[in-house]
Design a protein around this motif. Structure first.
Motif, PDB file in Angstrom:
ATOM      1  N   LEU A 144      -7.240   5.391   8.116  1.00 56.27           N
ATOM      2  CA  LEU A 144      -5.826   5.400   8.483  1.00 56.27           C
ATOM      3  C   LEU A 144      -4.960   5.577   7.238  1.00 56.27           C
ATOM      4  N   PHE A 145      -3.957   6.445   7.347  1.00 56.96           N
ATOM      5  CA  PHE A 145      -3.009   6.646   6.251  1.00 56.96           C
ATOM      6  C   PHE A 145      -1.932   5.569   6.329  1.00 56.96           C
ATOM      7  N   LEU A 146      -1.818   4.770   5.272  1.00 59.57           N
ATOM      8  CA  LEU A 146      -0.872   3.656   5.249  1.00 59.57           C
ATOM      9  C   LEU A 146       0.188   3.879   4.181  1.00 59.57           C
ATOM     10  N   GLN A 147       1.435   3.762   4.588  1.00 57.75           N
ATOM     11  CA  GLN A 147       2.562   3.895   3.673  1.00 57.75           C
ATOM     12  C   GLN A 147       3.455   2.674   3.829  1.00 57.75           C
ATOM     13  N   GLY A 148       3.279   1.711   2.923  1.00 55.12           N
ATOM     14  CA  GLY A 148       4.073   0.496   3.003  1.00 55.12           C
ATOM     15  C   GLY A 148       5.505   0.712   2.561  1.00 55.12           C
ATOM     16  N   GLY A 149       6.373  -0.210   2.972  1.00 53.68           N
ATOM     17  CA  GLY A 149       7.774  -0.119   2.608  1.00 53.68           C
ATOM     18  C   GLY A 149       8.551  -1.301   3.132  1.00 53.68           C
ATOM     19  N   PRO A 150       9.861  -1.321   2.941  1.00 53.29           N
ATOM     20  CA  PRO A 150      10.692  -2.441   3.398  1.00 53.29           C
ATOM     21  C   PRO A 150      10.546  -2.737   4.880  1.00 53.29           C
ATOM     22  N   TRP A 151      10.209  -1.704   5.673  1.00 54.15           N
ATOM     23  CA  TRP A 151      10.037  -1.905   7.111  1.00 54.15           C
ATOM     24  C   TRP A 151       8.963  -2.953   7.421  1.00 54.15           C
TER      25      TRP A 151
ATOM     26  N   ASN B 124       3.542   0.643  11.927  1.00 58.66           N
ATOM     27  CA  ASN B 124       3.448   0.442  10.480  1.00 58.66           C
ATOM     28  C   ASN B 124       2.008   0.388   9.989  1.00 58.66           C
ATOM     29  N   CYS B 125       1.157  -0.295  10.738  1.00 65.89           N
ATOM     30  CA  CYS B 125      -0.164  -0.664  10.226  1.00 65.89           C
ATOM     31  C   CYS B 125      -1.328   0.088  10.851  1.00 65.89           C
ATOM     32  N   ILE B 126      -1.126   0.702  12.008  1.00 65.16           N
ATOM     33  CA  ILE B 126      -2.174   1.523  12.627  1.00 65.16           C
ATOM     34  C   ILE B 126      -1.524   2.837  13.057  1.00 65.16           C
ATOM     35  N   PRO B 127      -0.897   3.543  12.142  1.00 65.30           N
ATOM     36  CA  PRO B 127      -0.008   4.659  12.495  1.00 65.30           C
ATOM     37  C   PRO B 127      -0.653   5.774  13.308  1.00 65.30           C
ATOM     38  N   ASP B 128      -1.872   6.169  12.958  1.00 68.32           N
ATOM     39  CA  ASP B 128      -2.488   7.287  13.665  1.00 68.32           C
ATOM     40  C   ASP B 128      -3.145   6.878  14.977  1.00 68.32           C
TER      41      ASP B 128
ATOM     42  N   LYS C 274       0.844  -1.194   0.000  1.00 63.76           N
ATOM     43  CA  LYS C 274       0.000   0.000   0.000  1.00 63.76           C
ATOM     44  C   LYS C 274       0.879   1.244   0.000  1.00 63.76           C
ATOM     45  N   ALA C 275       0.705   2.065  -1.010  1.00 64.19           N
ATOM     46  CA  ALA C 275       1.551   3.249  -1.177  1.00 64.19           C
ATOM     47  C   ALA C 275       0.736   4.518  -0.948  1.00 64.19           C
ATOM     48  N   GLY C 276       0.770   5.031   0.264  1.00 60.09           N
ATOM     49  CA  GLY C 276       0.100   6.287   0.569  1.00 60.09           C
ATOM     50  C   GLY C 276      -1.407   6.249   0.407  1.00 60.09           C
ATOM     51  N   VAL C 277      -2.051   5.186   0.848  1.00 61.22           N
ATOM     52  CA  VAL C 277      -3.501   5.071   0.727  1.00 61.22           C
ATOM     53  C   VAL C 277      -4.162   5.301   2.095  1.00 61.22           C
ATOM     54  N   ILE C 278      -5.417   5.699   2.056  1.00 62.26           N
ATOM     55  CA  ILE C 278      -6.200   5.838   3.274  1.00 62.26           C
ATOM     56  C   ILE C 278      -7.173   4.671   3.340  1.00 62.26           C
ATOM     57  N   GLU C 279      -7.075   3.902   4.397  1.00 58.14           N
ATOM     58  CA  GLU C 279      -7.898   2.701   4.545  1.00 58.14           C
ATOM     59  C   GLU C 279      -8.497   2.701   5.942  1.00 58.14           C
ATOM     60  N   ASN C 280      -9.832   2.656   6.007  1.00 56.58           N
ATOM     61  CA  ASN C 280     -10.531   2.711   7.291  1.00 56.58           C
ATOM     62  C   ASN C 280     -10.106   3.922   8.121  1.00 56.58           C
TER      63      ASN C 280
ATOM     64  N   PHE D  73      -7.746  12.129  21.127  1.00 57.11           N
ATOM     65  CA  PHE D  73      -6.804  11.061  20.766  1.00 57.11           C
ATOM     66  C   PHE D  73      -6.025  11.484  19.531  1.00 57.11           C
ATOM     67  N   ASP D  74      -5.386  12.637  19.629  1.00 59.19           N
ATOM     68  CA  ASP D  74      -4.827  13.266  18.434  1.00 59.19           C
ATOM     69  C   ASP D  74      -3.303  13.194  18.345  1.00 59.19           C
ATOM     70  N   ILE D  75      -2.673  12.400  19.185  1.00 54.75           N
ATOM     71  CA  ILE D  75      -1.228  12.182  19.033  1.00 54.75           C
ATOM     72  C   ILE D  75      -1.042  11.113  17.959  1.00 54.75           C
ATOM     73  N   VAL D  76      -0.424  11.477  16.859  1.00 57.54           N
ATOM     74  CA  VAL D  76      -0.356  10.600  15.691  1.00 57.54           C
ATOM     75  C   VAL D  76       1.080  10.412  15.224  1.00 57.54           C
ATOM     76  N   SER D  77       1.259   9.431  14.372  1.00 61.91           N
ATOM     77  CA  SER D  77       2.561   9.150  13.774  1.00 61.91           C
ATOM     78  C   SER D  77       3.016  10.310  12.900  1.00 61.91           C
ATOM     79  N   THR D  78       4.325  10.493  12.815  1.00 60.30           N
ATOM     80  CA  THR D  78       4.873  11.501  11.906  1.00 60.30           C
ATOM     81  C   THR D  78       4.842  11.031  10.455  1.00 60.30           C
ATOM     82  N   HIS D  79       4.603   9.726  10.265  1.00 64.85           N
ATOM     83  CA  HIS D  79       4.525   9.110   8.935  1.00 64.85           C
ATOM     84  C   HIS D  79       5.857   9.177   8.182  1.00 64.85           C
ATOM     85  N   ALA D  80       6.929   9.411   8.898  1.00 67.59           N
ATOM     86  CA  ALA D  80       8.238   9.439   8.255  1.00 67.59           C
ATOM     87  C   ALA D  80       8.807   8.027   8.125  1.00 67.59           C
ATOM     88  N   ALA D  81       9.671   7.839   7.144  1.00 65.40           N
ATOM     89  CA  ALA D  81      10.253   6.512   6.920  1.00 65.40           C
ATOM     90  C   ALA D  81      11.278   6.150   7.996  1.00 65.40           C
ATOM     91  N   ALA D  82      12.022   7.135   8.474  1.00 68.68           N
ATOM     92  CA  ALA D  82      13.113   6.864   9.416  1.00 68.68           C
ATOM     93  C   ALA D  82      12.659   6.142  10.679  1.00 68.68           C
TER      94      ALA D  82
END
Length: 306
Positions: free
Chosen positions: A128-135, A189-193, A120-126, A245-254
């Motif tokens: 949640l913003f999902l950005q898949g990668g090697p991680w 990775n999978c429930i970032p926000d 999943k490359a930058g999609v919104i699902e349910n 409940f607004d503390i969310v992932s930075t969505h960065a790869a690092a």
């Protein structure tokens, strides 16, 4: 911040409320059979019939994982209750296999989801913003290793205490920490926000309960806190869309790489130690407890009057 953003006083207070709420209900249900039946049997049955899948909860229908996680966690709790309260099951080898089996299934569910999110490359699902990668792949492999390093379920015993806790003495601190890092990486990775609550608060609650309270009860704590949070999430699927409940992932790869690499390094470390222990002791981890010579194992036995 590196991992999360949107810290406010309100959000931090809600986080603490979630954390202490999980600790409090977990401890109360651990000590009371009646409370356990109410929280893990009566309430789920009622909600299944009259709430989940209706109204607001319809927003979770597209997310298979939310449903599977809720019912698998509840199955674990109820299964552990059966082992704790029915003496015949406490010496049945197939019943004692159940905790290891349900734990493995729980990890496999997350591993499958990690591999699924990879594509999943930058999609919104349910929501949640999902950005898949090697991680995702790295962490999925770490999860598989976590299953391989599960040992000593044949030695599960019931504590000589009023609460009749399920004691897994061979499930020691190094495995628990490796699992915790892997699980945090999965959630990130999978429930970032929702990772600050479903990850940090949830993982921290069972870990604190296991390390600060009576030792050897981690899986019991994990199952109960996970079931409680899963039921909350299924009941209020849009909680993360509120200002509380607004503390969310930075969505960065690092940070995704940091967590995934840490997860695989820690789990490989546990695997290497397991192999070294097997070679040194000649014990079979499928039929025997592996770490009985360690002082931390003896501490678990003594703490539970076994």
């Amino acid at each position: 911040m590196f991992f999360f953003e949107n810290y406010t006083i309100t959000n931090v207070l809600i986080f603490l409320l979630v954390l202490f709420g999980l600790l409090l209900i977990n401890e109360g249900t651990r000590r009371s059979k009646i409370l356990s039946i109410v929280f893990y049997i009566a309430i789920p049955l009622t909600f299944t019939l009259f709430l989940w899948g209706k109204g607001e909860s319809e927003n979770t229908d597209g997310n298979w994982f939310a449903w599977v996680k809720t019912y698998s966690a509840l199955a674990g709790v109820v299964g552990f209750m059966a082992i704790r309260y029915f003496k015949k099951l406490q010496t049945n080898k197939w019943a004692l296999l159940f905790p290891a089996l349900i734990l493995s299934v729980n990890i496999l569910e997350a591993v499958f989801r990690d591999f699924e999110v990879y594509s999943k490359a930058g999609v919104i699902e349910n929501g949640l913003f999902l950005q898949g990668g090697p991680w995702n792949i790295i962490n999925g492999i770490a999860g598989i290793i976590s299953i391989i390093t599960i040992t000593g379920w044949v030695g599960i015993k019931i504590a000589n205490s009023k609460s009749k806790d399920m004691v897994w003495a061979d499930q020691l601190w190094f495995w628990i920490i490796a699992y915790g890092i892997w699980n945090m990486s999965y959630v990130y990775n999978c429930i970032p926000d929702r990772a600050f609550y479903a990850g940090v608060a949830l993982i921290f609650s069972c870990t604190v309960a296991a390390f600060v309270g009576t030792k050897g009860l981690w899986l019991q704590h994990r199952a109960q806190t996970l079931a409680l949070w899963a039921m909350f999430s299924l009941t209020f699927p849009n909680y993360s869309n509120t200002q509380y409940f607004d503390i969310v992932s930075t969505h960065a790869a690092a940070p995704k790489y940091v967590l995934a690499i840490a997860a695989i390094l820690f789990n490989v470390g546990v695997l290497v130690y397991e192999i070294i222990t097997i070679r040194r002791t000649k014990r079979n981890p499928l039929k025997q407890e592996l770490y009985i010579d360690l002082p931390c194992y003896q501490e678990v036995i003594e703490a539970n009057n076994l």
